[in-house]
Design an enzyme around this catalytic site. Structure first.
Site, PDB file in Angstrom:
ATOM      1  CG  ASN A 181      -9.879   1.903  -0.931  1.00  0.00           C
ATOM      2  OD1 ASN A 181     -10.295   0.636  -0.870  1.00  0.00           O
ATOM      3  ND2 ASN A 181      -8.679   2.109  -1.043  1.00  0.00           N
TER       4      ASN A 181
ATOM      5  CE1 TYR B  63      -3.777  -2.364   0.132  1.00  0.00           C
ATOM      6  CE2 TYR B  63      -2.794  -3.143   2.023  1.00  0.00           C
ATOM      7  CZ  TYR B  63      -3.615  -3.210   1.086  1.00  0.00           C
ATOM      8  OH  TYR B  63      -4.556  -4.338   1.062  1.00  0.00           O
TER       9      TYR B  63
ATOM     10  NE  ARG C 292      -6.135  -9.309  -0.381  1.00  0.00           N
ATOM     11  CZ  ARG C 292      -6.333  -8.804   0.677  1.00  0.00           C
ATOM     12  NH1 ARG C 292      -7.389  -7.911   0.911  1.00  0.00           N
ATOM     13  NH2 ARG C 292      -5.776  -9.317   1.970  1.00  0.00           N
TER      14      ARG C 292
ATOM     15  CG  HIS D 271      -9.651  -1.320  -5.022  1.00  0.00           C
ATOM     16  ND1 HIS D 271     -10.310  -1.470  -3.488  1.00  0.00           N
ATOM     17  CD2 HIS D 271     -10.685  -1.332  -5.693  1.00  0.00           C
ATOM     18  CE1 HIS D 271     -11.513  -1.997  -3.673  1.00  0.00           C
ATOM     19  NE2 HIS D 271     -11.883  -1.884  -5.014  1.00  0.00           N
ATOM     20  CG  LEU D 272      -4.535   2.921  -1.764  1.00  0.00           C
ATOM     21  CD1 LEU D 272      -4.232   2.630  -0.512  1.00  0.00           C
ATOM     22  CD2 LEU D 272      -4.233   4.258  -2.291  1.00  0.00           C
ATOM     23  CB  SER D 273      -3.099  -3.137  -3.934  1.00  0.00           C
ATOM     24  OG  SER D 273      -4.432  -3.539  -3.682  1.00  0.00           O
TER      25      SER D 273
ATOM     26  CG  ASP E 158     -28.161  -3.987  -1.152  1.00  0.00           C
ATOM     27  OD1 ASP E 158     -27.952  -4.396  -2.293  1.00  0.00           O
ATOM     28  OD2 ASP E 158     -28.753  -4.809  -0.230  1.00  0.00           O
TER      29      ASP E 158
HETATM   30  C1  DQA Z   1      -7.869  -2.365  -0.784  1.00  0.00           C
HETATM   31  C2  DQA Z   1      -7.665  -3.711  -1.352  1.00  0.00           C
HETATM   32  C3  DQA Z   1      -8.359  -4.595  -0.575  1.00  0.00           C
HETATM   33  O1  DQA Z   1      -8.287  -5.570  -0.824  1.00  0.00           O
HETATM   34  C4  DQA Z   1      -7.965  -4.444   1.038  1.00  0.00           C
HETATM   35  O2  DQA Z   1      -9.019  -5.185   1.807  1.00  0.00           O
HETATM   36  C5  DQA Z   1      -7.746  -3.170   1.635  1.00  0.00           C
HETATM   37  C6  DQA Z   1      -7.403  -2.202   0.723  1.00  0.00           C
HETATM   38  C7  DQA Z   1      -6.681  -1.463  -1.833  1.00  0.00           C
HETATM   39  O3  DQA Z   1      -6.630   0.063  -1.655  1.00  0.00           O
HETATM   40  O4  DQA Z   1      -5.891  -1.726  -2.469  1.00  0.00           O
HETATM   41  O5  DQA Z   1      -7.949  -2.894   2.539  1.00  0.00           O
HETATM   42  O6  DQA Z   1      -8.848  -1.811  -0.975  1.00  0.00           O
END
Ligand code: DQA
Length: 147
Positions: A76, A25, A114, A102-104, A89
């Site tokens: 996020n 992250y 994921r 998402h950061l990743s 919902d």
């Molecule tokens: C996340 C990716 C998710 O799988 C993880 O649970 C996070 C961060 C991301 O920003 O990459 O908490 O949402």
């Protein structure tokens, strides 16, 4: 007439950015990301309603209060991405465009769960793997919707 407020919601554990798995992250804190979002909002003439919660129900409560004239919601959902039908919902019912960030890169993560987002179908767009810049790109996308 659209207002000038963008809602930026962050889910569980994002308050620990900076120390949480930095190899995934990065080293930026959530406060660093908020500063980037605020700077971009300022450039666009918007104000950002930026918040984070570790609690699903609190996120739902906050999101339900999204003003109908908001330019959009950037979210996020963090771990809730992968299982929260309640959040999905809630997002579906919002009268404004949504961008999931998402950061990743979820599709490059080693845990296969994921790679599924139950919330993404409520979003107009998804940005994954661009780090904190994803929030800024999401704001540019929302701004383009009103040009
Ligand atoms: C996340 C990716 C998710 O799988 C993880 O649970 C996070 C961060 C991301 O920003 O990459 O908490 O949402």
């Amino acid at each position: 007439m659209k207002g000038r407020r963008v809602v930026v919601a962050n889910g569980p554990n994002l308050n620990t950015l900076g120390t949480r798995e930095p190899e995934i992250y990065g080293l930026q804190t959530l406060a660093d990301i908020q500063a980037m979002v605020d700077a971009k909002a300022h450039d666009l003439g918007w104000t950002a309603d930026f918040f984070q919660s570790n609690h699903e129900g609190e996120l739902v409560d906050r999101l339900q209060r999204t003003p109908a004239d908001a330019v959009g919601v950037i979210i996020n959902p963090a771990g809730l991405t992968h299982y929260s039908i309640a959040l999905y919902d809630c997002l579906r019912a919002l009268p404004v465009p949504i961008v999931e960030v998402h950061l990743s890169n979820l599709f490059a993560r080693k845990e296969s769960y994921r790679q599924t987002s139950v919330t993404a179908p409520a979003a107009a767009a998804v940005i994954t793997g661009m780090g904190s810049r994803g929030y800024v790109f999401a704001m540019e996308y929302l701004s383009g919707l009103y040009e």
